[in-house]
Design an enzyme around this catalytic site. Structure first.
Site, PDB file in Angstrom:
ATOM      1  N   LYS A   1       0.818  -1.223   0.000  1.00  0.00           N
ATOM      2  CA  LYS A   1       0.000   0.000   0.000  1.00  0.00           C
ATOM      3  C   LYS A   1       0.845   1.262   0.000  1.00  0.00           C
ATOM      4  CE  LYS A   1      -2.417  -0.574   3.684  1.00  0.00           C
ATOM      5  NZ  LYS A   1      -1.751  -1.785   4.132  1.00  0.00           N
TER       6      LYS A   1
ATOM      7  N   ARG B   1      10.657  -9.000   5.733  1.00  0.00           N
ATOM      8  CA  ARG B   1      10.800  -7.622   6.208  1.00  0.00           C
ATOM      9  C   ARG B   1      11.198  -7.610   7.684  1.00  0.00           C
ATOM     10  NH1 ARG B   1       5.638  -3.740   6.173  1.00  0.00           N
ATOM     11  NH2 ARG B   1       5.633  -4.341   3.977  1.00  0.00           N
TER      12      ARG B   1
END
Length: 195
Positions: free
Chosen positions: A13, A127
């Site tokens: 996003k 991540r």
């Protein structure tokens, strides 16, 4: 252009919000950024939010709504914006509607990025490893995705009922996904909108 971008953690996003906002010449407005700015600036809303955040609790809707209203009232949002991370509840949808109605405006479109949950878990674990987040385990990430899905389903249904929702596959190269979003927005703008 007044857009809302929704999607699960790890769906890209933030990356897409920046690119799409630049394409339309509007600011990308992230609630995470709004919270950080208010907390760092020691604003009254920031101090209130920090009390909840420090206690590990959700910041109440009325505080979040007030922060978003303040941000959308800034001059750079006059021509539009791309919201990322808000609204997250039906009560916040109503609050956003009221904010926009006061200015004689409304949302133009809502883009929902979708992605395979297993791929999202893989991305988020990677991540976490890169950023040293030991708490982001497979189980924790899957729980976050479940919570997100539960929160998002009613919002997606609400915006779909208004004929504002475009669902886009969020997996693939950044440019590929951006092109899918632009194509979805173009097809939405060709439909009659009901509010």
């Amino acid at each position: 252009m007044r857009l809302l971008l929704m999607g699960p953690p790890g769906a890209g996003k933030g990356t897409q919000a920046a690119a799409i906002a630049e394409r339309f010449g509007v600011p990308a407005v992230s609630t995470g950024d709004i919270f950080r700015a208010n907390v760092a600036g020691l604003t009254p809303l920031g101090r209130t939010a920090r009390r909840f955040m420090d206690a590990g609790e959700y910041v109440p809707d009325e505080v979040t709504n007030a922060m978003v209203a303040d941000r959308l009232a800034e001059a750079d949002c006059d021509a539009g914006f791309l919201l990322d991370g808000y609204p997250r509840t039906l009560q916040q949808v109503t609050a956003l509607d009221e904010m926009l109605e006061r200015d004689g405006a409304a949302l133009d479109a809502v883009v929902l990025l979708e992605a395979d949950p297993d791929e999202l878990v893989r991305r988020l674990l990677l991540r976490a490893q890169q950023q040293g987040r030991a708490d982001d385990t497979d189980a924790v990430i899957r729980r976050r995705l479940d919570v997100y899905a539960g929160e998002t389903a009613p919002l997606a249904a609400e915006y779909d009922g208004r004929r504002l929702l475009a669902t886009v596959d969020g997996l693939g190269a950044v440019d590929e996904v951006a092109q899918r979003i632009l194509a979805a927005l173009a097809s939405l703008s060709a439909r009659p909108v009901s509010r």
